[in-house]
Design a protein around this motif. Structure first.
Motif, mmCIF file in Angstrom:
data_model
loop_
_atom_site.group_PDB
_atom_site.id
_atom_site.type_symbol
_atom_site.label_atom_id
_atom_site.label_comp_id
_atom_site.label_asym_id
_atom_site.label_seq_id
_atom_site.Cartn_x
_atom_site.Cartn_y
_atom_site.Cartn_z
ATOM 1 N N ASN A 78 0.803 -1.236 0.000
ATOM 2 C CA ASN A 78 0.000 0.000 0.000
ATOM 3 C C ASN A 78 0.835 1.287 0.000
ATOM 4 O OD1 ASN A 78 -2.662 0.799 -0.185
ATOM 5 N ND2 ASN A 78 -2.859 1.219 2.002
ATOM 6 N N HIS A 79 2.140 1.136 0.101
ATOM 7 C CA HIS A 79 3.059 2.283 0.048
ATOM 8 C C HIS A 79 2.692 3.382 1.041
ATOM 9 C CE1 HIS A 79 5.174 0.585 -3.405
ATOM 10 N NE2 HIS A 79 3.968 0.223 -3.844
ATOM 11 N N ALA A 80 2.337 2.983 2.257
ATOM 12 C CA ALA A 80 2.032 3.972 3.305
ATOM 13 C C ALA A 80 2.446 3.376 4.643
ATOM 14 C CB ALA A 80 0.536 4.297 3.307
ATOM 15 N N TRP A 81 3.280 4.107 5.386
ATOM 16 C CA TRP A 81 3.765 3.545 6.656
ATOM 17 C C TRP A 81 2.668 3.488 7.717
ATOM 18 C CZ3 TRP A 81 7.645 0.552 6.517
ATOM 19 C CH2 TRP A 81 8.664 0.748 5.585
ATOM 20 N N TRP A 82 1.699 4.419 7.671
ATOM 21 C CA TRP A 82 0.596 4.337 8.636
ATOM 22 C C TRP A 82 -0.166 3.015 8.456
ATOM 23 C CZ3 TRP A 82 -4.264 3.459 6.891
ATOM 24 C CH2 TRP A 82 -4.568 3.782 5.567
ATOM 25 N N TYR A 83 -0.247 2.570 7.192
ATOM 26 C CA TYR A 83 -0.943 1.308 6.884
ATOM 27 C C TYR A 83 -0.152 0.122 7.450
ATOM 28 C CZ TYR A 83 -2.930 -2.526 4.156
ATOM 29 O OH TYR A 83 -3.503 -3.713 3.772
#
Lengths: 249, 209
Positions: A78-83
């Motif tokens: 998903n290319h998102a660290w929060w994810y």
């Protein structure tokens, strides 16, 4: 995204694929280099089938280097660290806090070992049938629902595998009164515990099944004084260690 | 008229006698055999050695996940357990050898489970050894008379009268009931003893007093 499932060569823009494309077809997926997996063995990889979806996610993460760096593999999705943080937190929650309480579980008794499943004991230990049977069998009989199998005593899972005549099976090591025992549970439909996991008496391990060499759904249960070995020389008659058998079915 | 009456009487008596004879043959016919503990033990030990040898051979080439339940049968052993007399032979061998596992195997599982949990003793080996010692009256058991009663038209009863003979001359007759269990591994039915050990001891130890 559909293109990730079936293969990016079918991408028509934004990760979508043509509506006429059968994204469940194993040959289409193979040709497209997609990640879709037929997890439940029904001949197709359906993204709306939870079983196929779980296997596909595992396939995707494995290909993304999960074994080396789990966070990086999830980031790749998903290319998102929060994810990544959210997924890891949820995984830890499920791993450490979630407890599955199935129905029709056997009574947890105060003996060293408890009976690991409900049902009638259909085969005893020993040489009654002209061969050595190194455990007891508890039958599923005609029960139409999943029949749970639980740990007979507190211990550590030293083997959780799908292999050979035992099919899906688990071996748990116990120390009781400073003495080592190992219990084995075979022919399950799947396994709810992993190697190295600490389990408590009565904890769910899996459901009665017929995997491996089995003629019908049942639990094959062994107790060993000391470690399990291929010749089963440490096997003992579970009847001596279990509480009084009462369920006749 | 008088002759006809006599003829009827003769026919009636003949039929009655014939019926009585078959009824006796099929209903209350007893066939007593003896099982000597030494002979039974020798045979059972030979059978167990056969199984052990078979397993040794098998483990030379199978992988570690072979489940022994699915090895080929050693038919001699199986034949013993599909016959009530054979189960009694195993039972006697277990007593003679003081073999706890073999002793348990002679019994229907729920029966022996109840028996060994009749005491608070956690070590069930101690309980079973005590039961074996009491059944053998401390090693004095020498043979068992096996008396299988035949039912109507040859049907055998599931209960046999077993007379326990001891070296000091004491004897006690114990009715032993058997039950059949089907093995789901191969569909065979085998017998096991469903009479409680304590019911046997109640007779043996009562007669002893």
């Amino acid at each position: 995204m559909p293109a990730t499932w079936v293969g990016w060569k079918y991408n028509i823009g934004g990760g979508l694929v043509s509506l006429s494309l059968d994204i469940t077809s194993l040959s289409v997926i193979k040709s497209g280099g997609g990640y879709g997996v037929d997890g439940c063995g029904d001949g197709k990889a359906d993204p709306f089938d939870p079983c196929d979806a779980i296997y596909t996610a595992a396939h995707y993460l494995a290909k993304s280097g999960y074994a080396i760096d789990p966070r990086k593999a999830i980031f790749n999705y998903n290319h998102a660290w929060w994810y990544v943080d959210k997924v890891m937190a949820k995984a830890d929650e499920i791993n450490t806090q979630a407890v599955y309480h199935p129905s029709d579980t056997p009574e947890i008794t105060g003996d060293y070992f408890m009976v690991p499943a409900t049902g009638r004991v259909t085969s005893g230990y020993g040489m009654r049938w002209g061969k050595r049977h190194t455990g007891v069998d508890i039958g599923k009989n005609q029960r139409p629902y999943d029949v749970p199998i639980v740990a007979a005593a507190d211990g550590v899972v030293i083997r959780s595998a799908f292999k050979g005549a035992y099919g899906h099976h688990v071996i748990i090591k116990h120390v009781i009164n400073n003495k080592e025992y190992e219990t084995l549970y075979a022919h399950m439909t799947g396994r709810a515990v992993r190697e190295g996991q600490r389990v408590v008496k009565g904890q769910f391990l899996g459901n009665m099944g017929s995997t491996g060499d089995s003629t019908g759904p049942h639990l094959h249960f062994e107790i060993h004084e000391g470690p399990w070995n291929p010749s089963r020389t440490n096997s003992v008659d579970p009847v001596k260690y279990l509480p009084q058998l009462k369920y006749k079915g | 008229m008088n002759n006809i009456f006599k003829l009827c009487i003769i026919i009636a008596v003949s039929l009655f006698s014939l019926f009585g004879y078959f009824y006796y043959k099929n209903t209350i016919n007893h066939s007593e055999e003896y099982i000597y503990i030494d002979t039974a033990t020798t045979e059972v030990v030979e059978y167990i050695e056969k199984i052990n040898k078979m397993e040794e051979q098998v483990f030379k080439f199978v992988d570690d996940d072979m489940e022994l339940a699915y090895l080929e049968n050693t038919q001699d052993i199986e034949l013993k357990y599909i016959d009530k007399k054979g189960v009694l032979e195993f039972f006697l061998a277990a007593i003679s050898l003081n073999d706890i596992d073999l002793f348990i195997q002679s019994f229907e599982l729920y029966t022996i489970s109840k028996d060994i949990h009749s005491s608070a003793e956690k070590n069930k080996d101690i309980i079973i050894k005590d039961l074996i010692s009491r059944l053998s009256r401390e090693g004095k058991l020498i043979k068992v008379g096996f008396n299988e009663e035949k039912g109507r038209f040859g049907a055998t009863s599931e209960t046999v009268n077993a007379t326990f003979f001891y070296s000091d001359g004491f004897e006690a007759t114990v009715p032993i009931t058997f039950s059949k269990t089907e093995d789901h591994h191969n569909g065979e039915e085998v017998y096991s003893i469903s009479t409680s050990v304590f019911d046997m001891l109640n007779i043996i130890e009562k007669d002893k007093k």
